[in-house]
Design an enzyme around this catalytic site. Sequence first.
Site, PDB file in Angstrom:
ATOM      1  CG  ASP A   1      -1.815  -1.274   1.201  1.00 58.12           C
ATOM      2  OD1 ASP A   1      -2.274  -1.673   0.109  1.00 58.12           O
ATOM      3  OD2 ASP A   1      -2.032  -1.856   2.282  1.00 58.12           O
TER       4      ASP A   1
ATOM      5  CD  GLN B   1      -8.006  -2.265   8.497  1.00 58.50           C
ATOM      6  OE1 GLN B   1      -9.209  -2.479   8.558  1.00 58.50           O
ATOM      7  NE2 GLN B   1      -7.290  -2.600   7.454  1.00 58.50           N
TER       8      GLN B   1
ATOM      9  CE  LYS C   1     -11.370  -4.511  -0.586  1.00 56.56           C
ATOM     10  NZ  LYS C   1      -9.944  -4.154  -0.854  1.00 56.56           N
TER      11      LYS C   1
ATOM     12  CB  ILE D   1     -23.406  -6.511 -15.449  1.00 51.61           C
ATOM     13  CG1 ILE D   1     -22.369  -6.203 -16.543  1.00 51.61           C
ATOM     14  CG2 ILE D   1     -24.223  -5.276 -15.106  1.00 51.61           C
ATOM     15  CD1 ILE D   1     -22.999  -5.819 -17.869  1.00 51.61           C
TER      16      ILE D   1
ATOM     17  NE  ARG E   1      -3.059  -1.674  11.615  1.00 51.18           N
ATOM     18  CZ  ARG E   1      -3.295  -1.967  10.339  1.00 51.18           C
ATOM     19  NH1 ARG E   1      -3.016  -3.181   9.892  1.00 51.18           N
ATOM     20  NH2 ARG E   1      -3.793  -1.074   9.517  1.00 51.18           N
TER      21      ARG E   1
ATOM     22  CG  ASP F   1      -7.626  -6.027  -2.210  1.00 54.74           C
ATOM     23  OD1 ASP F   1      -8.701  -6.637  -2.376  1.00 54.74           O
ATOM     24  OD2 ASP F   1      -7.402  -5.274  -1.244  1.00 54.74           O
TER      25      ASP F   1
ATOM     26  NE  ARG G   1      -2.638   1.353   6.821  1.00 55.35           N
ATOM     27  CZ  ARG G   1      -3.864   1.815   7.037  1.00 55.35           C
ATOM     28  NH1 ARG G   1      -4.042   3.114   7.257  1.00 55.35           N
ATOM     29  NH2 ARG G   1      -4.905   1.006   7.029  1.00 55.35           N
TER      30      ARG G   1
END
Length: 227
Positions: A10, A184, A61, A65, A175, A59, A205
């Site tokens: 990220d 989060q 997501k 349709i 974490r 990722d 992270r």
Amino acid sequence: MRERLIVGLDLATLKEAERAVRELEGTVSFYKIGYQLIFAGGLDFARELASGGTKVFLDMKLLDIDNTVAKGVENIVRMGMTMLTLHAYPRAMKAAVEAAKGSDLCLLGVTVLTSMDEQDVIDAGYEYDPHTLVLRRSEQALHAGMGGIVCSAEEAEAVRRIVGPDLAVVTPGIRPAGSDHGDQKRVVTPAQAIRNGASHLVVGRPIVAAPDRRAAAEAILAEMQSA
């Protein structure tokens, strides 16, 4: 445990991502590439990693349709990705499973984002609390023939009872004890996630933002091993 730790790249630029991969070489062999890096040239980087034998969790997501989801999955199969996410809507999952048939791509149904709590789910218009919605979507993913589930490690034990021993249960929102939760809300430590039945842990992270990325990854691996 090294095969079960997925590091989320990220990061804002390809240069930063490439540096992170170099720093983690020999410790990490599985990376997640999501929206932030995808829109900075991350799809080509994903292909490059996969072609070199590194596992890549794309990722995306996906949700659209049926035909659009299917055509997207067909192209992602050709990229050599290891895992791909789509939102756990029954029709989208069925279309994706059909499109990926015969390939090694593991399709993951995203149940409820780990940044969401009960009020967030209510505000989004769902009649279920997060736990109930996760379990309902897990059942739907199992029936659709998906390769696994993405859920909070808080729900992993209950999800594992639904999907059985073979499907992947991938848990973000991990974490280490004492670390900042950031955005989060439903978070769990690495050791607890493993004890709860997670097959893979996604950690972003706490590793990529650490001063010493390799040391941070090794510490998380050690905690996973202690479970």
